[in-house]
Design a protein around this motif. Structure first.
Motif, PDB file in Angstrom:
ATOM      1  N   PRO A  81      -6.593  -1.675  -8.821  1.00 12.70           N
ATOM      2  CA  PRO A  81      -7.664  -2.493  -9.400  1.00 12.70           C
ATOM      3  C   PRO A  81      -8.967  -2.415  -8.603  1.00 12.70           C
ATOM      4  O   PRO A  81     -10.028  -2.759  -9.109  1.00 12.70           O
ATOM      5  N   ARG A  82      -8.877  -1.961  -7.342  1.00  8.07           N
ATOM      6  CA  ARG A  82     -10.092  -1.856  -6.514  1.00  8.07           C
ATOM      7  C   ARG A  82     -10.619  -0.422  -6.416  1.00  8.07           C
ATOM      8  O   ARG A  82     -11.587  -0.177  -5.696  1.00  8.07           O
ATOM      9  N   ASN A  83      -9.965   0.494  -7.081  1.00  9.98           N
ATOM     10  CA  ASN A  83     -10.353   1.917  -7.024  1.00  9.98           C
ATOM     11  C   ASN A  83     -10.482   2.438  -5.597  1.00  9.98           C
ATOM     12  O   ASN A  83     -11.412   3.176  -5.264  1.00  9.98           O
ATOM     13  N   VAL A  84      -9.531   2.040  -4.742  1.00  7.62           N
ATOM     14  CA  VAL A  84      -9.616   2.501  -3.350  1.00  7.62           C
ATOM     15  C   VAL A  84      -8.617   3.638  -3.061  1.00  7.62           C
ATOM     16  O   VAL A  84      -8.443   4.029  -1.923  1.00  7.62           O
ATOM     17  N   ILE A  85      -7.976   4.147  -4.127  1.00  5.66           N
ATOM     18  CA  ILE A  85      -7.062   5.283  -3.911  1.00  5.66           C
ATOM     19  C   ILE A  85      -7.699   6.535  -4.517  1.00  5.66           C
ATOM     20  O   ILE A  85      -8.104   6.536  -5.684  1.00  5.66           O
ATOM     21  N   THR A  86      -7.794   7.562  -3.695  1.00 10.99           N
ATOM     22  CA  THR A  86      -8.321   8.835  -4.186  1.00 10.99           C
ATOM     23  C   THR A  86      -7.260   9.918  -3.975  1.00 10.99           C
ATOM     24  O   THR A  86      -6.302   9.714  -3.227  1.00 10.99           O
ATOM     25  N   MET A 114       0.854  -1.194   0.000  1.00 14.45           N
ATOM     26  CA  MET A 114       0.000   0.000   0.000  1.00 14.45           C
ATOM     27  C   MET A 114       0.891   1.245   0.000  1.00 14.45           C
ATOM     28  O   MET A 114       1.877   1.287   0.725  1.00 14.45           O
ATOM     29  N   ILE A 115       0.524   2.210  -0.833  1.00 16.91           N
ATOM     30  CA  ILE A 115       1.341   3.414  -0.909  1.00 16.91           C
ATOM     31  C   ILE A 115       1.230   4.200   0.413  1.00 16.91           C
ATOM     32  O   ILE A 115       0.152   4.352   0.948  1.00 16.91           O
ATOM     33  N   ASN A 116       2.381   4.598   0.954  1.00 18.70           N
ATOM     34  CA  ASN A 116       2.378   5.278   2.247  1.00 18.70           C
ATOM     35  C   ASN A 116       3.398   6.415   2.189  1.00 18.70           C
ATOM     36  O   ASN A 116       4.602   6.168   2.187  1.00 18.70           O
ATOM     37  N   ILE A 117       2.901   7.631   2.124  1.00 17.31           N
ATOM     38  CA  ILE A 117       3.820   8.763   1.943  1.00 17.31           C
ATOM     39  C   ILE A 117       4.249   9.316   3.304  1.00 17.31           C
ATOM     40  O   ILE A 117       3.452   9.911   4.024  1.00 17.31           O
ATOM     41  N   ASN A 130      -4.652   5.567 -10.815  1.00 21.75           N
ATOM     42  CA  ASN A 130      -5.059   4.943 -12.078  1.00 21.75           C
ATOM     43  C   ASN A 130      -4.886   3.432 -12.073  1.00 21.75           C
ATOM     44  O   ASN A 130      -5.658   2.706 -12.677  1.00 21.75           O
ATOM     45  N   ILE A 131      -3.853   2.941 -11.370  1.00 23.83           N
ATOM     46  CA  ILE A 131      -3.553   1.504 -11.474  1.00 23.83           C
ATOM     47  C   ILE A 131      -4.335   0.666 -10.468  1.00 23.83           C
ATOM     48  O   ILE A 131      -4.488  -0.551 -10.662  1.00 23.83           O
ATOM     49  N   CYS A 183      -2.071  -5.663  -3.283  1.00 19.57           N
ATOM     50  CA  CYS A 183      -1.485  -6.182  -4.536  1.00 19.57           C
ATOM     51  C   CYS A 183      -0.167  -5.465  -4.851  1.00 19.57           C
ATOM     52  O   CYS A 183       0.594  -5.902  -5.706  1.00 19.57           O
ATOM     53  N   HIS A 184       0.073  -4.313  -4.215  1.00 21.11           N
ATOM     54  CA  HIS A 184       1.299  -3.508  -4.347  1.00 21.11           C
ATOM     55  C   HIS A 184       1.493  -2.890  -5.738  1.00 21.11           C
ATOM     56  O   HIS A 184       2.583  -2.422  -6.055  1.00 21.11           O
ATOM     57  N   LEU A 185       0.438  -2.919  -6.570  1.00 24.30           N
ATOM     58  CA  LEU A 185       0.583  -2.308  -7.897  1.00 24.30           C
ATOM     59  C   LEU A 185       0.836  -0.800  -7.783  1.00 24.30           C
ATOM     60  O   LEU A 185       1.539  -0.210  -8.603  1.00 24.30           O
ATOM     61  N   CYS A 186       0.270  -0.190  -6.734  1.00 25.32           N
ATOM     62  CA  CYS A 186       0.468   1.264  -6.553  1.00 25.32           C
ATOM     63  C   CYS A 186       1.948   1.577  -6.357  1.00 25.32           C
ATOM     64  O   CYS A 186       2.475   2.512  -6.963  1.00 25.32           O
ATOM     65  N   GLU A 187       2.611   0.772  -5.534  1.00 26.12           N
ATOM     66  CA  GLU A 187       4.042   1.024  -5.315  1.00 26.12           C
ATOM     67  C   GLU A 187       4.847   0.725  -6.586  1.00 26.12           C
ATOM     68  O   GLU A 187       5.779   1.455  -6.930  1.00 26.12           O
TER      69      GLU A 187
END
Ligand code: FAD
Length: 388
Positions: A21-26, A1-4, A18-19, A47-51
């Protein structure tokens, strides 16, 4: 999960949004007026696709590829004078966009919906792409355009995607592989300012003037390209034009007082660039376009790949261009190979700004108009007169 954890490590490009797959990032705005991704942890499937798509977490060699015979540098200007008045520099982007649309392709770029809102659009016709012309000095929202680009590419369409260096890097991070029909174009970027600071400035200015702003043009050329102006139109129809270097908001932006934190250490503002072609203003141009109108604007074009080179060759239908030396290009435009620097007064500016508002902070940290000394202004005017 992306964590800034460090805001300097996120450009807000939107690759992760955009990537997912569950559209849970806004994308949400923070207290300083910059956008960052926010993950709904409950919906995240790890799934770590965001990272994996994040251009800030990738090796730079995956994003900015070196090509042996590039970069190559050019000065360019649109052949059509009327079109030149509608663009910021020499209009190289408009020439590229026309070529792509005529060939049945699609173009992506940033448009300005109203005074505060800039976002990316997709267009498959010239009317749709007209409003991408001219630089808008706010961060553009990329929205779902990376996904749309992938769909277009899968259909076999030729795509020209334009934006800042970090947005091109975001698109590449999202796509994860090269596409033959994708051409990318970035603009040299001086950084993007805080939306919160802009909105506060706008509110205070409207109160002082006693009227509402209805339109903002960041690059008005009516007094000439080299006399770059902010043009503000009010709801009562009155118009205010002011040299950008003296304009109270733009002067603070140029000083780097309220850049996005990632701009002051941008990874995508140096050579080799992420895009196939990079555009900038060619302020120090000395050449044949002086005869036809230096003050209509000249583009500094950096070609970074064979695709960029082909696009430039095709654009000769609309664009005149000449090759130039690397040293001249870098002398004219330092942000071609160097990121903007953050002003050490930034934290103090934000402190006064949050306590007392924009004008109070500006009184302390911006001396609009004093950025360019009187002597420099006279020299600049003299050089322009000699060229005309
Ligand atoms: C925020 C910003 C900072 C810049 N800083 C510098 C600088 O320091 N030095 C310099 O030489 N040039 C800078 N430029 C680039 C320059 O102003 C021109 O945009 C560039 O030379 C292209 O000009 P043109 O005449 O070909 O096209 P134009 O028609 O003027 O520009 C259109 C292109 O700009 C893109 N664009 C416009 N606004 C945005 C935005 N907010 N975000 C992403 N893309 C956008 C459009 O998508 C399109 O590709 C900056 C541009 C921007 C947007």
């Amino acid at each position: 999960m992306i964590n800034i954890t460090d805001k300097r490590n996120c450009t807000g490009c939107g690759a992760c949004v955009n990537i997912c797959p569950r559209n849970v990032i806004t994308i949400v705005e923070d207290g300083d007026g910059f956008v960052y991704p926010k993950v709904d942890a409950e919906g995240c499937i790890e799934c770590h696709l965001c990272e994996k798509s994040c251009p800030m977490l990738k090796d730079m060699s995956e994003i900015c590829k070196k090509h042996a015979e590039f970069p190559q540098f050019y000065a360019g200007q649109l052949k059509n004078r009327d079109d030149l008045l509608e663009v910021s520099s020499g209009g190289a982007f408009w020439a590229f966009a026309q070529i792509i649309i005529e060939a049945g392709g699609v173009v992506y770029g940033a448009v300005q919906e109203d005074v505060d809102h800039i976002y990316h659009v997709r267009a498959d016709n010239l009317d749709g792409i007209k409003n991408t012309r001219r630089s808008k000095y706010f961060q553009s929202e990329t929205g779902a355009t990376y996904r749309q680009t992938k769909e277009d590419l899968k259909k076999g369409l030729t795509v020209l995607y334009s934006g800042t260096g970090c947005q091109i890097a975001g698109l590449k991070g999202y796509l994860g592989k090269e596409y033959e029909h994708l051409i990318t174009c970035d603009v040299v970027c001086h950084g993007v300012p805080s939306r919160k600071v802009w909105q506060a400035y706008r509110r205070e200015k409207e109160e002082r003037e006693g009227k509402k702003i209805s339109e903002l043009v960041f690059r008005d050329k009516s007094a000439g390209w080299s006399h770059n102006q902010y043009k503000i139109t009010y709801q009562d129809g009155s118009i205010e034009k002011e040299a950008s270097t003296r304009q109270l908001f733009h002067a603070g932006y140029l000083k780097g007082l309220f850049y996005r934190p990632s701009c002051g250490c941008c990874r995508f503002a140096s050579l080799p660039r992420a895009a196939d072609v990079t555009l900038a203003d060619y302020w120090r141009y000395e050449g044949r376009f002086h005869q036809q109108g230096f003050d209509l604007g000249v583009s500094l074009i950096t070609v970074n790949s064979e695709k960029g080179s082909k696009l430039l060759r095709l654009s000769s239908k609309y664009l005149e261009y000449d090759t130039i030396e690397r040293t001249l290009a870098l002398k004219s435009c330092k942000h071609l190979d160097e990121h903007p620097s953050e002003n050490p007064d930034r934290p103090n500016f934000f402190k006064v700004f949050s306590e007392a508002g924009y004008y109070a902070a500006a009184r302390e940290y911006i001396k609009a108009g004093n950025d360019i000394s009187l002597i420099k202004r006279i020299v600049r005017k003299f050089r322009i007169l000699v060229r005309l």
